[in-house]
Each structure stands twice: as structure tokens, then as C-alpha cells.
Scaffold this active site. Structure first.
Site, mmCIF file in Angstrom:
data_model
loop_
_atom_site.group_PDB
_atom_site.id
_atom_site.type_symbol
_atom_site.label_atom_id
_atom_site.label_comp_id
_atom_site.label_asym_id
_atom_site.label_seq_id
_atom_site.Cartn_x
_atom_site.Cartn_y
_atom_site.Cartn_z
ATOM 1 N N ARG A 194 0.626 -0.923 -0.076
ATOM 2 C CA ARG A 194 -0.299 -0.028 0.307
ATOM 3 C C ARG A 194 0.632 0.987 0.373
ATOM 4 N NH1 ARG A 194 -4.088 -1.116 5.341
ATOM 5 N NH2 ARG A 194 -4.009 1.328 4.804
ATOM 6 N N CYS A 268 -0.837 6.176 9.205
ATOM 7 C CA CYS A 268 -0.735 4.153 8.292
ATOM 8 C C CYS A 268 -2.598 4.772 8.134
ATOM 9 C CB CYS A 268 -1.258 3.550 10.508
ATOM 10 S SG CYS A 268 -2.285 4.161 11.294
#
Length: 313
Positions: A194, A268
Site C-alpha cells: 500500500r 497509517c
């Protein structure tokens, strides 16, 4: 330090260090949170089994409203104070936060306590699974939901150094890391795929990639599963090694971080696992901040600069 603060407790405690779950000056909070779409129901699990006397701390409820609809954002002083009063927490209470994963969401719950100056607060390393595994008592009858505190809990002051806004992240992205006004380094707790942009985000329509001046540091790098069934924090030496790997083996950069000469921001997907990095850095003596909105808030805005690939820019 806030006027509400009392003597600081260790940031991380093992079950054996807590001699009595019923200590008068201690409150256990189950801060279990699960990913959206999970069939698990943390509040029901807490009602069925918990550390004796533990109360439930709902991270999505004890939070501020956000214009983009983001969840579990840092609560306002008023929301935090009201939650503490309702949970029977006074300014002198030792708050011990745990979750049922071992270590996952409890660091996120610790963060508002620390940010608002309630430094007498800790995370239970290994959470409820370790507590149970080591033979400590459990409570399975109907929990008591109404509590009172002997002391009022006044609205605290936020340490503004520990939380970063979108505007601050945009400003940081524009800085030249080689200049005298060196940019803060951003540690990204999402998966490497990601981070690099190779893998899709779990939120539909959200692009992957990363912010400028960021390094990939998946939150699992700070954790281990000694018994295979729950997570605990690694030793400080192992955390330091993971940090060195994250900065691509650059000892100078690592030393700047450890010496406090290079500021650090943690991010995050939604602000949850960034707090695992934040707490792990704290265990090394490194003070850092968290970008509460994290990648979801950043990437939702079309004007945000997004970087692809594995190298930090």
C-alpha cells in the site's frame, strides 16, 4: 505536563507487574477495536469476559467529530473529560489499557491519556490473551456499567506537539529535507504494498502510495507473537533494529531520530496502528507525533501530493 497529571506510570506493563486487578487506584479499560466489516463485536466480548472490574473504552465513541466523517479521531478536551468521569477515572487513577488482540488498538487508546497529560497510564503488553494465558483472574458475570469517581475530572489541555493536522502535513511535504528547516520524517505503518502504490487500499476509491518524506514501517515490525496466538512489543533492541531497517540502514538518520534532532510523525490507514509506532518509539525514548487522519484523510483530498515506489522522497 497538565495540571491533571500525577506521577507517570510505565508506558508498557506486563500482567505479572500488576499484583492486584482490584487495586483501588487502578482502572482497567478494554479498548478493543476491530476493522470495519468484522463480524466481531468487542463490546459484547467485553461483557462476556474481561479483567475483573474492567470497563469498556469505545475508541469510536470517545472521539471528536470530523468533517470528512473519519472515525476514532483524538477527542476534544470536553469529550475526554466526560468519558473519564463516566468511567470512574480521576486525575490520580492509574489507567491500564488493553485489547483482545494482544497489542493492536490499546496504544491508540493510550494516546489521548498521554496527550492530555494523564501520564499515569499504561498499555498491558499482550492484552487480555496474555493475562488469561498467565493464569490471572477473569470476570464473566454481568459487568457493572455505572461508575463514579471520587474526584472531578476537569477539561485538560492538549499537548499540541503530539498531533498533526492535514495543513501541517502539506507544509511538511513542501520542505526540503536537506535544508536547515529539515522536514519531519513520516513513518507509515501500512503494508509495504500500500505504501509503494503496488497494492490497493481497502477503502474503495482511495489511491495508494505515500506522503513525501515518508518511510515504510509496517506496524508488525515492532511486534512479535511469542506463543503464536497474541502479539506483544519486541524488545527495545529489536525495535531499534526495525527502525534502522525502515530508514534503509542509514545510521546517521537513525541517530538523529534517537537524539531528537530529527522530528518524526507517524501515520497509517486511519490513525489506529500509527499509535503502535508512536508507542514503540516512546519505548526508545523518542518523542513523536501522530497524523490523526492518516492516509485516509490525506488521500481523500484530491490536491494531496502522492508518491509511488519504495524509496522515501
Amino acid at each position: 505536563m497538565s495540571a491533571l497529571s500525577h506521577a507517570p506510570a510505565p508506558l508498557l506493563v506486563a500482567p505479572a507487574e500488576l499484583k492486584s486487578a482490584a487495586a483501588r487506584s487502578r482502572v482497567f479499560l478494554d479498548a478493543t477495536w476491530v476493522m470495519p466489516g468484522s463480524a466481531r463485536k468487542p463490546h459484547e466480548e467485553w461483557a462476556a469476559k474481561r479483567i475483573p472490574g474492567a470497563r469498556f473504552f469505545d475508541l469510536d465513541l470517545v472521539a471528536s467529530d470530523h468533517p470528512l466523517g473519519l472515525k476514532h479521531m483524538l477527542p476534544s478536551p470536553a469529550v475526554f473529560a466526560s468519558a473519564c468521569a463516566g468511567l470512574g477515572i480521576s486525575p490520580s487513577t492509574h489507567v491500564v489499557l488493553y485489547d483482545t488482540h494482544g497489542v493492536f488498538s490499546a496504544p491508540r487508546a493510550l494516546r489521548p491519556f498521554q496527550a492530555f497529560g494523564h501520564v499515569n497510564s499504561s498499555v498491558l503488553n499482550g492484552g487480555l490473551p496474555r493475562w488469561e494465558d498467565e493464569g490471572h483472574p477473569l470476570e464473566t458475570d454481568t459487568p457493572v456499567t455505572s461508575t463514579t469517581s471520587d474526584d472531578a475530572y476537569a477539561e485538560p489541555e492538549l499537548d499540541s506537539n503530539v498531533v498533526k493536522s492535514y495543513e501541517q502535513m502539506v507544509s511538511n511535504a513542501l520542505l526540503d529535507p536537506a535544508s536547515n528547516d529539515a522536514a519531519s520524517l513520516v513513518f507509515d505503518a501500512r503494508s509495504k504494498g500500500r505504501y509503494s502504490g503496488a497494492d490497493p487500499e481497502p477503502r474503495p476509491g482511495l489511491p495508494s502510495g505515500h506522503m513525501p518524506h515518508s518511510f515504510s514501517l509496517p506496524f508488525q515490525a515492532f511486534l512479535e507473537s511469542p506463543k503464536g496466538s497474541y502479539t506483544v512489543f519486541k524488545s527495545p533492541d529489536a525495535i531499534r533494529a526495525a527502525l534502522l531497517e525502515a530508514v534503509q540502514g542509514n545510521e546517521e538518520t537513525l541517530q538523529q531520530i534517537l537524539d531528537g534532532k530529527r522530528s518524526v510523525i507517524n501515520s497509517c490507514g486511519s490513525g489506529m496502528t500509527a499509535c503502535i509506532l508512536w508507542l514503540g518509539l516512546q519505548l526508545l525514548g523518542v518523542k513523536s507525533a501522530v497524523y490523526d487522519e492518516s492516509w485516509t484523510g490525506y488521500a481523500m483530498r484530491k490536491e494531496s501530493k502522492i508518491v509511488s515506489g519504495h524509496a522515501a522522497v
